[in-house]
Motif scaffolding. Structure first.
Motif, short mmCIF file in Angstrom:
data_model
loop_
_atom_site.label_atom_id
_atom_site.label_comp_id
_atom_site.label_asym_id
_atom_site.label_seq_id
_atom_site.Cartn_x
_atom_site.Cartn_y
_atom_site.Cartn_z
N SER A 38 0.81 -1.22 0.00
CA SER A 38 0.00 0.00 0.00
C SER A 38 0.85 1.27 0.00
CB SER A 38 -0.94 0.02 1.21
OG SER A 38 -0.20 0.21 2.42
N ILE A 39 2.15 1.12 0.17
CA ILE A 39 3.05 2.27 0.18
C ILE A 39 3.59 2.50 -1.23
CG2 ILE A 39 5.25 3.19 1.02
CD1 ILE A 39 4.74 1.77 3.65
N ALA A 40 3.29 3.66 -1.77
CA ALA A 40 3.83 4.04 -3.09
C ALA A 40 5.21 4.66 -2.91
CB ALA A 40 2.90 5.03 -3.76
N ARG A 41 6.04 4.50 -3.91
CA ARG A 41 7.37 5.10 -3.85
C ARG A 41 7.26 6.61 -4.02
NH1 ARG A 41 8.31 -0.08 -5.26
NH2 ARG A 41 10.26 -1.03 -4.52
N ILE A 42 7.90 7.33 -3.13
CA ILE A 42 7.83 8.79 -3.08
C ILE A 42 9.05 9.37 -3.79
CG2 ILE A 42 7.78 10.79 -1.53
CD1 ILE A 42 6.39 8.93 0.52
N PRO A 43 8.89 10.37 -4.62
CA PRO A 43 10.03 10.94 -5.34
C PRO A 43 11.05 11.58 -4.39
CG PRO A 43 7.96 11.65 -6.32
CD PRO A 43 7.61 11.00 -5.03
N ALA A 44 12.25 11.72 -4.90
CA ALA A 44 13.33 12.28 -4.09
C ALA A 44 13.29 13.80 -4.02
CB ALA A 44 14.69 11.83 -4.66
N ARG A 45 12.50 14.43 -4.90
CA ARG A 45 12.43 15.90 -4.92
C ARG A 45 11.00 16.35 -4.65
NH1 ARG A 45 16.24 18.94 -9.10
NH2 ARG A 45 14.99 20.56 -8.13
N VAL A 46 10.88 17.44 -3.92
CA VAL A 46 9.56 17.92 -3.51
C VAL A 46 8.72 18.34 -4.71
CG1 VAL A 46 10.33 20.31 -3.13
CG2 VAL A 46 8.36 19.41 -1.86
N GLU A 47 9.35 18.90 -5.74
CA GLU A 47 8.58 19.33 -6.91
C GLU A 47 7.88 18.14 -7.57
OE1 GLU A 47 11.62 22.48 -6.14
OE2 GLU A 47 11.67 20.29 -6.24
N GLU A 48 8.54 16.99 -7.59
CA GLU A 48 7.92 15.79 -8.16
C GLU A 48 6.82 15.26 -7.24
OE1 GLU A 48 10.79 12.85 -9.58
OE2 GLU A 48 12.30 14.43 -9.52
N PHE A 49 7.02 15.37 -5.94
CA PHE A 49 5.97 14.98 -4.99
C PHE A 49 4.70 15.78 -5.24
CE2 PHE A 49 3.81 16.11 -1.01
CZ PHE A 49 3.42 14.86 -0.55
N PHE A 50 4.82 17.08 -5.49
CA PHE A 50 3.64 17.90 -5.67
C PHE A 50 2.92 17.63 -6.99
CE2 PHE A 50 4.88 20.49 -2.02
CZ PHE A 50 3.64 20.72 -1.46
N GLU A 51 3.56 16.94 -7.91
CA GLU A 51 2.87 16.56 -9.13
C GLU A 51 1.76 15.55 -8.84
OE1 GLU A 51 5.77 15.20 -11.89
OE2 GLU A 51 6.76 17.16 -12.07
N ASP A 52 1.85 14.85 -7.70
CA ASP A 52 0.83 13.87 -7.34
C ASP A 52 0.66 13.83 -5.82
OD1 ASP A 52 -1.11 11.95 -7.80
OD2 ASP A 52 0.31 10.29 -7.89
N CYS A 53 0.63 15.00 -5.20
CA CYS A 53 0.69 15.06 -3.74
C CYS A 53 -0.56 14.49 -3.07
CB CYS A 53 0.96 16.48 -3.25
SG CYS A 53 -0.31 17.68 -3.66
N GLU A 54 -1.71 14.57 -3.73
CA GLU A 54 -2.92 14.02 -3.12
C GLU A 54 -2.78 12.52 -2.88
OE1 GLU A 54 -6.97 15.75 -4.07
OE2 GLU A 54 -5.88 16.22 -5.92
N ALA A 55 -2.27 11.81 -3.87
CA ALA A 55 -2.11 10.36 -3.74
C ALA A 55 -0.91 10.01 -2.86
CB ALA A 55 -1.93 9.74 -5.12
N LEU A 56 0.19 10.73 -2.99
CA LEU A 56 1.41 10.37 -2.30
C LEU A 56 1.40 10.74 -0.82
CD1 LEU A 56 4.04 11.36 -5.01
CD2 LEU A 56 3.37 9.04 -4.32
N SER A 57 0.52 11.65 -0.42
CA SER A 57 0.49 12.06 0.99
C SER A 57 0.14 10.89 1.90
CB SER A 57 -0.52 13.19 1.18
OG SER A 57 -0.06 14.38 0.60
N ALA A 58 -0.76 10.03 1.46
CA ALA A 58 -1.13 8.86 2.27
C ALA A 58 0.07 7.96 2.49
CB ALA A 58 -2.26 8.10 1.60
N SER A 59 0.87 7.75 1.44
CA SER A 59 2.07 6.92 1.58
C SER A 59 3.09 7.58 2.50
CB SER A 59 2.68 6.66 0.21
OG SER A 59 1.87 5.78 -0.54
N ALA A 60 3.22 8.90 2.40
CA ALA A 60 4.16 9.61 3.27
C ALA A 60 3.78 9.42 4.74
CB ALA A 60 4.20 11.09 2.91
#
Length: 307
Positions: A38-60
């Motif tokens: 259930s954990i998605a891989r999170i990008p190494a840079r914040v700008e890439e995280f914000f490209e899909d932050c709604e989905a990636l926030s749960a994994s974070a």
């Protein structure tokens, strides 16, 4: 969550502050995803995280919870905060849209009218500096002034849609601190704010982004600016003329909000240029902006190096 960008081997990395450590979210998510699908891989840079932050926030959040539970503070995925050089939380925001004259007492001290709509101007990403980095007095002027502000971080794309005040807070990802350092003579020599608001190293931003779920009421936050430890600005965001929904509704009338946009919401009374005599930032000063629940953004003042 308290999210940060930090430097490693000259490159930016994306992390979260967990206790006294900075957790590298990319490395931790990769390590934990092997045993938790259930954990998605999170990008190494914040700008890439914000490209899909709604989905990636749960994994974070899942990564942070697991890191806290294991309590190993594994060096493979974390570093002590004291050993980390922080960067601006977002080094290259899609937009920085600042709000001017949003506190009545500030408008009064400046001798300016209260606008019937929010006054907005753009800042450029190249002006940003991190917590602890120097703000430089430009060689062309010594009228360098402070403006402590709450910054809103956008988490959803309006995608060509105009939004209402009722739905505007759904687009907020979190909050940070901004110091809209201003070169006053350049600001006021013409009617456009652009030059005075965009000098090199004039945009302290950070130290963290605090997600919206951790701020009970962004319209009831104390904000305080100190110069060399002396309080210069002290107010509460409840006294803003235009609240966050109004600001976002007005921006979305003419341009899309995008994930990672930074919206500084205006400064309260207590700036230096209207003191008698005026007070401006100078070499050796330290200017700091504090908002409880977010942190302290502190910067030394240096003179610009001559080239």
């Amino acid at each position: 969550m308290k999210l940060v960008s930090y430097e490693e081997n000259g490159k930016p990395r994306f992390g979260a502050i967990v206790g006294e450590h900075v957790l590298d979210l990319a490395r931790a998510s990769e390590a934990y995803a092997a045993s938790d699908g259930s954990i998605a891989r999170i990008p190494a840079r914040v700008e890439e995280f914000f490209e899909d932050c709604e989905a990636l926030s749960a994994s974070a959040r899942k990564v942070i919870v697991r890191f806290e539970a294991e309590n190993t503070k594994a060096p493979a995925v974390s570093k002590p905060l004291t050993e980390v050089k922080l960067l601006p939380p977002i080094a290259r925001p899609p937009k920085i849209v600042c709000v001017a004259r949003n506190y009545a007492e500030h408008a009064k001290e400046a001798g300016l009218e209260i606008s019937p709509i929010p006054i907005m101007f753009a800042r450029f990403a190249r002006t940003l500096v991190a917590d602890g980095e120097p703000v430089r007095v430009p060689a062309v002027s010594h009228q360098l002034d402070w403006e402590g502000e709450l910054a809103v971080i956008i988490g959803k794309d309006t995608r060509g849609k105009r939004i209402s005040k009722a739905e505007a807070m759904d687009y907020v990802f979190g909050y940070s601190i901004f110091n809209d350092v201003t070169v006053r003579d350049y600001q006021f020599r013409i009617t456009q704010y652009t030059a005075g608001k965009n000098f090199r190293t004039s945009g302290p931003f950070g130290p963290v982004i605090v997600t919206a779920d951790e701020i009970a009421d962004p319209h009831n936050l104390d904000i305080r600016t100190t110069l060399n430890g002396k309080v210069e600005q002290s107010a509460n965001t409840s006294t803003m003329i235009y609240d966050i929904p109004t600001i976002l509704e007005n921006i979305a009338e003419f341009i899309d909000l995008e994930p990672g946009d930074v919206i500084p919401t205006g400064t309260p009374a207590g700036v230096g240029f209207k003191r008698k005599p005026p007070v401006f930032l100078k070499e050796g000063d330290t200017i700091a902006v504090e908002i409880p629940g977010i942190g302290v953004l502190s910067n030394p003042i240096h003179n610009e190096e001559q080239r």
